[in-house]
Write a protein that holds these residues in place. Structure first.
Motif, PDB file in Angstrom:
ATOM      1  N   THR A 150       0.812  -1.219   0.000  1.00 60.45           N
ATOM      2  CA  THR A 150       0.000   0.000   0.000  1.00 60.45           C
ATOM      3  C   THR A 150       0.849   1.275   0.000  1.00 60.45           C
ATOM      4  O   THR A 150       0.284   2.375  -0.047  1.00 60.45           O
ATOM      5  CB  THR A 150      -0.927   0.034   1.227  1.00 60.45           C
ATOM      6  N   ARG A 171      -2.778   6.381  -2.630  1.00 67.28           N
ATOM      7  CA  ARG A 171      -3.609   7.416  -1.993  1.00 67.28           C
ATOM      8  C   ARG A 171      -5.082   7.032  -1.943  1.00 67.28           C
ATOM      9  O   ARG A 171      -5.846   7.613  -1.164  1.00 67.28           O
ATOM     10  CB  ARG A 171      -3.448   8.738  -2.741  1.00 67.28           C
ATOM     11  N   VAL A 195      -6.145   4.988   3.977  1.00 65.93           N
ATOM     12  CA  VAL A 195      -6.344   4.940   2.530  1.00 65.93           C
ATOM     13  C   VAL A 195      -7.824   4.712   2.235  1.00 65.93           C
ATOM     14  O   VAL A 195      -8.369   3.655   2.579  1.00 65.93           O
ATOM     15  CB  VAL A 195      -5.507   3.816   1.882  1.00 65.93           C
TER      16      VAL A 195
END
Length: 349
Positions: free
Chosen positions: A248, A252, A283
């Motif tokens: 990750t 964004r 996120v």
């Protein structure tokens, strides 16, 4: 091994206890005292600090050497655990914070003896999402924590399961009762009652987006990912869960099309780990298909991993609210508004 970005600013004075739940205020008081009692620890021999802390070791105290925060999802346990890490008067390299999975991965990477040496000079080890999913982990962690307690390390953990009931419904816990009871002896259980702050008083979770909305938002958002849900599940099966955090990095927003109920428990557990890492990193997740509360079948929600699945649903639903700004940036009640409201009303978990 430090608190994740979502909890970098977590402190005891930013935790807002619910007046209707006295156990929350009690937890703040107990943990504040626990942090003060740990202290910076003795100087290593020769007056020089060493990364691995091979210095004079304090004698292990009698009784529990740790605290164990038990409670439902969304009551602020991780916020309190991170606050404890920040409040402990020791240098960052002498205290560690990680999930249970990250701790077992550390043992796998360093080996058992090197892990004991590495953590043995710490003043505090915080373990989030404490779970025992198989007999091997039970014996491993029981032995590791016993060694760390002997070295004078303070322990703190969070879970949805009391120490004496770890492993229930997942493997033959009665066959490993001695190890589980040994784990329980290291901790003072601290029950935290309350409702899931992430959804209390908030509107119902937003309905799933359409495929077109997801694709349009992904292309309009810098740093967004765009995948079909089946492709994501297939990729997760080829990546070790210890790497989901790195997966990750730099993302964004997560945009998914075709979300459907997960087909089996192994897939479901991998998705739980990903949901935790996305939540830690704040996120947002925009998805089409079925709502997140339909990801796991009824048999899963009644099984031994049910608390993991409910936590994942709670966190993914919160991230879905955050994702509303991707489709309607001008929505005053969107992601930023929701987050501010949650911060005023309740701490992060």
């Amino acid at each position: 091994m430090v608190p994740p970005p979502r909890f970098a600013g977590a402190r005891f004075d930013t935790y807002l206890p619910d007046p209707a739940q006295p156990s929350q205020a009690e937890a703040v008081e107990v943990l504040s005292g626990f942090a003060a009692g740990l202290g910076p620890g003795p100087e290593p021999e020769g007056g020089l600090r060493r990364w691995f802390g091979r210095g004079r070791k304090p004698a292990a105290p009698a009784g529990p050497r740790g605290v164990y925060l038990d409670g439902g999802y969304g009551v602020g346990k991780t916020h309190l655990l991170a606050s404890l890490w920040h409040a402990t008067p020791a240098e960052p390299e002498r205290k560690a914070f990680g999930t249970f999975v990250e701790l077992t991965n550390l043992v796998g990477a360093l080996g058992f003896q090197e892990t004991v040496r590495t953590l043995g000079g710490h003043r505090l080890l915080c373990i989030d999402e404490f779970e025992l999913d198989d007999p091997g982990d039970t014996v491993l962690v029981s032995t590791l924590l016993g060694k760390l307690v002997e070295a004078g390390v303070g322990l703190a953990a969070t879970s949805n399961t009391l120490p004496g009931r770890l492993g229930e419904g997942r493997f033959a816990a009665q066959d490993f009762l001695r190890e589980i009871q040994g784990l329980s002896a290291h901790f003072r259980p601290l029950r935290i009652d309350g409702e899931d702050y992430r959804h209390r008083g908030l509107p119902q979770a937003p309905p799933p987006a359409t495929d077109e909305e997801v694709e349009r938002a992904a292309h309009a958002t810098g740093g967004a990912s765009l995948d079909t849900f089946p492709a994501l599940l297939g990729h997760l099966s080829r990546v070790h869960p210890s790497r989901y955090g790195a997966l990750t990095d730099g993302v964004r927003a997560v945009c998914l099309t075709g979300v459907h109920p997960v087909p089996d428990q192994s897939t479901a557990l991998r998705l739980v780990v990903l949901a935790d890492r996305l939540y830690d990193r704040e996120v947002p997740v925009l998805a089409s298909g079925v709502p997140f509360d339909q990801l796991f079948g009824e048999d899963m929600l009644k099984g031994g991993y049910r608390k993991k699945y409910f936590r994942a649903i709670s966190r993914l639903t919160a991230l879905a609210r955050d994702a509303r700004r991707l489709t309607d940036p001008a929505d005053g009640n969107g992601a930023d508004g929701d987050r501010a409201g949650r911060d005023r009303a309740r701490p992060e978990d």
